[in-house]
Design a protein around this motif. Structure first.
Motif, PDB file in Angstrom:
ATOM      1  N   ALA A  65       3.908 -13.776 -15.399  1.00  0.00           N
ATOM      2  CA  ALA A  65       2.730 -14.668 -14.854  1.00  0.00           C
ATOM      3  C   ALA A  65       3.265 -13.702 -13.319  1.00  0.00           C
ATOM      4  O   ALA A  65       4.332 -13.171 -12.778  1.00  0.00           O
ATOM      5  N   PRO A  66       1.802 -13.745 -12.654  1.00  0.00           N
ATOM      6  CA  PRO A  66       1.977 -14.038 -10.805  1.00  0.00           C
ATOM      7  C   PRO A  66       3.388 -14.214 -10.145  1.00  0.00           C
ATOM      8  O   PRO A  66       3.163 -15.575 -10.581  1.00  0.00           O
ATOM      9  N   ARG A  67       3.752 -13.443  -9.397  1.00  0.00           N
ATOM     10  CA  ARG A  67       5.255 -13.706  -8.522  1.00  0.00           C
ATOM     11  C   ARG A  67       5.546 -13.689  -7.758  1.00  0.00           C
ATOM     12  O   ARG A  67       4.853 -12.481  -7.011  1.00  0.00           O
ATOM     13  N   VAL A  68       6.265 -14.436  -6.671  1.00  0.00           N
ATOM     14  CA  VAL A  68       6.140 -13.834  -5.332  1.00  0.00           C
ATOM     15  C   VAL A  68       7.927 -14.506  -4.583  1.00  0.00           C
ATOM     16  O   VAL A  68       8.223 -15.367  -5.697  1.00  0.00           O
ATOM     17  N   VAL A  69       8.969 -13.418  -4.179  1.00  0.00           N
ATOM     18  CA  VAL A  69      10.140 -13.702  -4.234  1.00  0.00           C
ATOM     19  C   VAL A  69       9.914 -14.374  -2.293  1.00  0.00           C
ATOM     20  O   VAL A  69       9.475 -13.414  -1.705  1.00  0.00           O
ATOM     21  N   GLY A  70      10.944 -15.037  -2.304  1.00  0.00           N
ATOM     22  CA  GLY A  70      10.763 -15.650  -1.028  1.00  0.00           C
ATOM     23  C   GLY A  70      12.126 -15.839  -0.090  1.00  0.00           C
ATOM     24  O   GLY A  70      12.651 -14.870  -1.030  1.00  0.00           O
ATOM     25  N   GLY A  71      12.788 -16.346   1.052  1.00  0.00           N
ATOM     26  CA  GLY A  71      14.258 -16.681   0.976  1.00  0.00           C
ATOM     27  C   GLY A  71      14.373 -14.971   2.540  1.00  0.00           C
ATOM     28  O   GLY A  71      13.542 -15.143   2.539  1.00  0.00           O
ATOM     29  N   THR A  72      15.338 -15.834   3.229  1.00  0.00           N
ATOM     30  CA  THR A  72      15.828 -14.997   3.925  1.00  0.00           C
ATOM     31  C   THR A  72      15.801 -13.261   3.880  1.00  0.00           C
ATOM     32  O   THR A  72      15.705 -12.495   4.461  1.00  0.00           O
ATOM     33  N   THR A  73      16.518 -13.396   2.923  1.00  0.00           N
ATOM     34  CA  THR A  73      16.582 -11.685   2.306  1.00  0.00           C
ATOM     35  C   THR A  73      15.293 -11.182   2.515  1.00  0.00           C
ATOM     36  O   THR A  73      14.512  -9.471   2.636  1.00  0.00           O
ATOM     37  N   ALA A  74      14.442 -11.404   1.406  1.00  0.00           N
ATOM     38  CA  ALA A  74      13.265 -11.335   1.580  1.00  0.00           C
ATOM     39  C   ALA A  74      12.592 -11.154   2.823  1.00  0.00           C
ATOM     40  O   ALA A  74      11.919  -9.739   3.033  1.00  0.00           O
ATOM     41  N   ARG A  75      12.249 -12.058   3.383  1.00  0.00           N
ATOM     42  CA  ARG A  75      12.001 -11.999   4.733  1.00  0.00           C
ATOM     43  C   ARG A  75      12.258 -10.260   5.471  1.00  0.00           C
ATOM     44  O   ARG A  75      11.299  -9.910   6.097  1.00  0.00           O
ATOM     45  N   THR A  76      14.014 -10.793   5.134  1.00  0.00           N
ATOM     46  CA  THR A  76      14.363  -9.227   5.993  1.00  0.00           C
ATOM     47  C   THR A  76      13.631  -8.273   5.922  1.00  0.00           C
ATOM     48  O   THR A  76      13.320  -7.649   6.664  1.00  0.00           O
ATOM     49  N   ALA A  77      13.921  -8.065   4.504  1.00  0.00           N
ATOM     50  CA  ALA A  77      13.074  -7.121   3.902  1.00  0.00           C
ATOM     51  C   ALA A  77      11.520  -6.605   4.139  1.00  0.00           C
ATOM     52  O   ALA A  77      11.656  -5.396   4.340  1.00  0.00           O
ATOM     53  N   ASP A  78      10.834  -7.840   3.938  1.00  0.00           N
ATOM     54  CA  ASP A  78       9.425  -7.870   4.365  1.00  0.00           C
ATOM     55  C   ASP A  78       9.259  -7.345   5.289  1.00  0.00           C
ATOM     56  O   ASP A  78       8.315  -6.573   6.366  1.00  0.00           O
ATOM     57  N   THR A  79      10.122  -8.034   6.354  1.00  0.00           N
ATOM     58  CA  THR A  79       9.600  -7.963   7.971  1.00  0.00           C
ATOM     59  C   THR A  79      10.207  -5.832   8.489  1.00  0.00           C
ATOM     60  O   THR A  79       9.383  -5.144   9.123  1.00  0.00           O
ATOM     61  N   LYS A  80      11.273  -5.841   7.641  1.00  0.00           N
ATOM     62  CA  LYS A  80      11.856  -3.974   7.772  1.00  0.00           C
ATOM     63  C   LYS A  80      10.943  -3.053   7.457  1.00  0.00           C
ATOM     64  O   LYS A  80       9.878  -2.451   7.930  1.00  0.00           O
ATOM     65  N   ALA A  81      10.026  -3.496   5.905  1.00  0.00           N
ATOM     66  CA  ALA A  81       9.140  -2.619   5.298  1.00  0.00           C
ATOM     67  C   ALA A  81       7.529  -2.888   5.981  1.00  0.00           C
ATOM     68  O   ALA A  81       7.017  -1.533   6.585  1.00  0.00           O
ATOM     69  N   GLU A  82       7.710  -3.986   7.191  1.00  0.00           N
ATOM     70  CA  GLU A  82       6.342  -3.857   7.117  1.00  0.00           C
ATOM     71  C   GLU A  82       6.179  -3.208   8.792  1.00  0.00           C
ATOM     72  O   GLU A  82       4.940  -2.210   9.210  1.00  0.00           O
ATOM     73  N   LEU A  83       7.369  -3.633   9.487  1.00  0.00           N
ATOM     74  CA  LEU A  83       7.682  -3.083  10.681  1.00  0.00           C
ATOM     75  C   LEU A  83       7.736  -0.955  10.919  1.00  0.00           C
ATOM     76  O   LEU A  83       7.153  -0.324  11.109  1.00  0.00           O
ATOM     77  N   ALA A  84       8.625  -0.628   9.471  1.00  0.00           N
ATOM     78  CA  ALA A  84       8.232   1.043   9.280  1.00  0.00           C
ATOM     79  C   ALA A  84       7.256   1.468   9.155  1.00  0.00           C
ATOM     80  O   ALA A  84       6.670   2.464   9.104  1.00  0.00           O
ATOM     81  N   ARG A  85       6.019   0.281   8.465  1.00  0.00           N
ATOM     82  CA  ARG A  85       4.607   0.811   8.187  1.00  0.00           C
ATOM     83  C   ARG A  85       4.191   0.944   8.713  1.00  0.00           C
ATOM     84  O   ARG A  85       3.223   1.993   8.277  1.00  0.00           O
ATOM     85  N   ARG A  86       4.278   0.443   9.889  1.00  0.00           N
ATOM     86  CA  ARG A  86       3.182   0.660  10.923  1.00  0.00           C
ATOM     87  C   ARG A  86       3.844   1.363  12.307  1.00  0.00           C
ATOM     88  O   ARG A  86       3.146   1.217  13.488  1.00  0.00           O
ATOM     89  N   VAL A  87       5.598   2.169  11.959  1.00  0.00           N
ATOM     90  CA  VAL A  87       5.851   3.084  13.500  1.00  0.00           C
ATOM     91  C   VAL A  87       4.859   4.141  13.289  1.00  0.00           C
ATOM     92  O   VAL A  87       4.342   4.370  14.695  1.00  0.00           O
ATOM     93  N   PRO A  88       4.427   4.569  12.323  1.00  0.00           N
ATOM     94  CA  PRO A  88       3.733   5.780  12.587  1.00  0.00           C
ATOM     95  C   PRO A  88       1.901   5.316  13.910  1.00  0.00           C
ATOM     96  O   PRO A  88       1.962   6.359  14.279  1.00  0.00           O
ATOM     97  N   LEU A  89       1.647   4.440  12.899  1.00  0.00           N
ATOM     98  CA  LEU A  89       0.600   3.673  13.986  1.00  0.00           C
ATOM     99  C   LEU A  89       0.950   3.615  15.370  1.00  0.00           C
ATOM    100  O   LEU A  89      -0.189   4.110  16.621  1.00  0.00           O
ATOM    101  N   ALA A  90       2.118   3.122  15.562  1.00  0.00           N
ATOM    102  CA  ALA A  90       2.174   2.435  17.830  1.00  0.00           C
ATOM    103  C   ALA A  90       2.717   3.359  17.493  1.00  0.00           C
ATOM    104  O   ALA A  90       2.614   3.905  19.087  1.00  0.00           O
TER     105      ALA A  90
END
Length: 746
Positions: free
Chosen positions: A530-555
């Motif tokens: 079924a559709p699934r989402v993962v949360g928690g501190t580890t996920a927030r940290t990983a998602d934040t780093k991934a989002e920052l890394a994805r937008r670093v070239p644009l910045a």
């Protein structure tokens, strides 16, 4: 220039208007700190953010704002210790501003009791958020912590960690101001050779920072503004305001030395140096604006504060500062003459050896023989000295290849703080509550439909068999190593809601450990029914780093492209503009590279912080944007004088040496001011602020010595006339030259 001339005709009115406006904004300045938020370090709109919102709203499991650790010498399950623990929980629930309290004694959840049964947790959710939540916590916590008979209560939790960070940052800001201000004043006195005139750049610094605080107060109505914005904008605004004031002051004194009257000298200074100030401010603002592409409230608030303080620094330098100069230059000369006479009477032997007369103090041009020698040496041996400087910078930048990045947590606090010690105990004794678990939410539709329980059971077994997972709890029971350990019990009913099922994946390692992020990747790679989402501190940290890394070239593209465009408009030379951005990137890479062995690996014996094996990524991005802006800032100062002399003589080498000699003292003083203010920031007890201050201080120091003193003159000497080359299609475009006049590129 008409505006400047009007200001010089009516300096009293201008200063009076500024004073009245300052008094009107004073309440907003004073009340700014109370409305700032201590959070906002993770990205918004990510999968983990959606998961945490579903868990809080649908499963009624909000994250605790405060965690009270109640410990004793006997078991907390029953007896006198349990009674004392229940009393603490009731006292917390009775406090105003508390929305909900849960504890081991209310829920009987095993996760709220330590393995030795001598410690238990009380979770507290507050009604307020942001700065109001901090105020509520500061009122509640002192009433509950401490001894309660045979048990002791200590506090942890993200909100109290942030509250302690707020308290320490405010104390550090006051200490930084007290430490930095005398040194900055001394630098200005030595540079200007005047005790009275040295105060003027500090005046516009105070005006700029105060105006920015008022703007930040208004921004809190429409967006969350981080409390650390005050520390960063104060240091940045102070340094840039002094830079801009010093540049205009030195040019004004140079014009006066050539015979101009005060008013005429100020007009000429603003026309030339003021023009460089505006272009410099535009560059720094463009670099800071690149931070707005990141979906992290912390970075966006710092970008907004930085843009505001840079804009105010430039505006006060070209609008308020001329009025100050108009009314103070001659009185300052008389004051310096009086101080000179007093010093000569007190110290006749030393006064007799001075080479400057009191009358000459305000009119000595800022020609630097040291920088003239540097420019002469670099232009005589451009290849050898340029390559040597580049190799040194590349050596400093090499550690960037092994950098590891993370997000700030309670470890940015000193180990001596009570909340840091309690957080470590909670992390060790209550790993699930401490955020080392990964909550997984499945959208299953009807949880009572046939086959749903079987599929949840199969999925839970798959999760528990993943390497690095110590266990899984869900509505169908508890699992470990692919097997179900317990059948469904009443305590497991909380894992099911209409249309959704929650699975809590337990991890043995820390929430930010790289091993935990590897487990997260494997969990997300496991197919779900079924559709699934993962949360928690580890996920927030990983998602934040991934989002920052994805937008670093644009910045990076926005920051570098904007800086290139500004310098191109200012100088008209394509090569010199590209060279400016390339060398700026080289210097900031070298400065940030030096942070890897210091903060990530704990070398060089700096101490005073916890080595986590990672660098706080948000602060590094902020460091990069500010460092890029400051580097181009100094280059604009230098290129303005080189271009001006090159137009007059057409000779490359002498123009480079002349430009370095005329701006060397300003660049030296400006960089020392920035290094001083950032070094004061590096003295902070908050590791994130220490990283920012140290990184900027090292970067500016490298830029002002190796880059500005050797690489720039060497590269410009090798390029020769190509420095000012522009494509043929752009030669028809009229632009504004360093003197402020519209010129046509030949």
């Amino acid at each position: 220039m008409l505006m400047v001339k009007w200001i010089l005709r009516h300096p009293g009115r201008v200063l009076a208007m500024v004073s009245v406006l300052g008094l009107a904004l004073l309440p907003a300045v004073i009340g700014c700190s109370a409305r700032l938020t201590p959070s906002g370090f993770t990205a918004t709109g990510t999968e983990s953010a959606r998961a945490d919102r579903v868990i809080e709203e649908e499963f009624d499991q909000p994250s605790a704002d405060l965690l009270f650790l109640v410990s004793g010498r006997t078991s907390m399950k029953d007896g006198e210790a349990a009674a004392r623990g229940r009393a603490v929980a009731r006292a917390a629930a009775d406090q105003p501003g508390v929305a909900r309290v849960w504890s081991y004694w209310d829920t009987a959840l095993p996760s709220l009791l330590s393995r030795d049964e001598r410690a238990a947790l009380i979770g507290v959710e507050l009604t307020a958020t942001g700065a109001q939540a901090v105020e509520t916590a500061q009122r509640i916590v002192p009433r509950l912590v401490g001894a309660h008979g045979d048990v002791t209560a200590a506090v942890a939790g993200p909100l109290w960690s942030n509250a302690e960070a707020v308290r320490l940052s405010r104390e550090d800001l006051r200490r930084a101001e007290l430490v930095a201000a005398p040194f900055v004043l001394l630098i200005l006195m030595v540079t200007l050779r005047s005790a009275a005139l040295a105060l003027l750049p500090m005046v516009i610094a105070v005006v700029s920072v105060a105006a920015t605080l008022a703007v930040l107060n208004g921004l809190t109505l429409v967006m969350p503004v981080s409390v650390f914005t005050v520390n960063v904008t104060a240091a940045l605004g102070f340094g840039l305001s002094v830079d801009y004031g010093l540049l205009i002051m030195m040019r004004c004194r140079e014009e006066m030395a050539g015979g101009a009257e005060v008013a005429e000298a100020v007009v000429l200074a603003v026309r030339s140096a003021g023009h460089a100030v505006l272009f410099s401010a535009a560059t720094v603002i463009a670099c800071l604006a690149a931070l707005l592409v990141f979906p992290v409230p912390f970075l966006r608030s710092l970008a907004a504060g930085g843009i505001a303080v840079v804009a105010f620094a430039a505006l006060t330098a070209v609008l308020v500062y001329p009025a100050l100069l108009r009314v103070s230059v001659l009185p300052a000369a008389r004051l310096d003459r009086w101080l000179f006479d007093r010093a000569r009477r007190v110290l006749p032997s030393r006064a007799g050896k001075t080479s400057a007369t009191p009358e000459a103090i305000p009119t000595v041009p800022g020609y630097s023989r040291l920088w003239a020698r540097l420019g002469s040496a670099a232009t005589r041996r451009p290849v050898w000295l340029g390559v040597s400087a580049a190799v040194l910078l590349l050596s400093c930048a090499m550690p960037l290849g092994k950098a590891q990045f993370g997000i700030a947590d309670e470890r940015v606090l000193p180990e001596s703080t009570q909340v840091r010690q309690t957080s470590e105990r909670v992390r060790t004794q209550f790993p699930e509550v401490a955020g080392t678990g990964l909550p997984v939410v499945l959208s299953v539709g009807d949880t009572r439909a046939a086959g749903v329980a079987t599929r949840v059971d199969r999925y839970a077994r798959g999760l528990s068999s993943i390497d690095g997972v110590s266990g899984v709890d869900t509505v169908t029971g508890s699992y470990r190593s692919g097997s179900r350990l317990t059948s469904p019990a009443p305590a497991h009913h909380r894992f099911a809601r209409d249309g959704a099922v929650l699975l809590t994946v337990r991890l043995p390692s820390g929430a930010q450990a790289l091993a935990s992020e590897s487990v997260l990747d494997r969990i997300r790679a496991l197919p779900a029914f079924a559709p699934r989402v993962v949360g928690g501190t580890t996920a927030r940290t990983a998602d934040t780093k991934a989002e920052l890394a994805r937008r670093v070239p644009l910045a990076a593209l926005l920051a570098g492209g904007s800086a290139l465009l500004v310098v191109l408009c200012f100088t008209g030379g394509l090569f010199v503009s590209v060279k400016t951005v390339v060398l700026a990137i080289l210097s900031l890479s070298a400065g940030i590279g030096c942070m890897v062995p210091v903060f990530q690996e704990g070398r060089l014996g700096m101490g005073g912080f916890t080595v986590t094996g990672q660098l706080e990524i948000s602060m590094l991005l902020l460091t990069a944007c500010i460092a890029l802006g400051l580097s181009v800032d100094y280059e604009v100062f230098l290129l303005a004088r080189i271009k001006e002399q090159y137009r007059a003589t057409g000779e490359c080498r002498s123009s480079i040496v002349y430009g370095m000699a005329c701006t060397g003292r300003v660049i030296s003083a400006s960089s020392l001011v920035v290094v001083t203010t950032m070094s004061a920031l590096a003295m902070s007890r908050i590791t994130s602020l220490k990283l920012l201050g140290t990184g900027l201080a090292v970067t500016v120091l490298l830029d002002a010595t190796l880059v500005r003193g050797l690489l720039v003159p060497a590269a410009m000497q090798l390029a020769g006339r190509a420095n000012w080359w522009r494509p043929a299609w752009s030669r028809r475009i009229r632009r504004t030259g360093p003197e402020g006049r519209a010129v046509k590129t030949p």
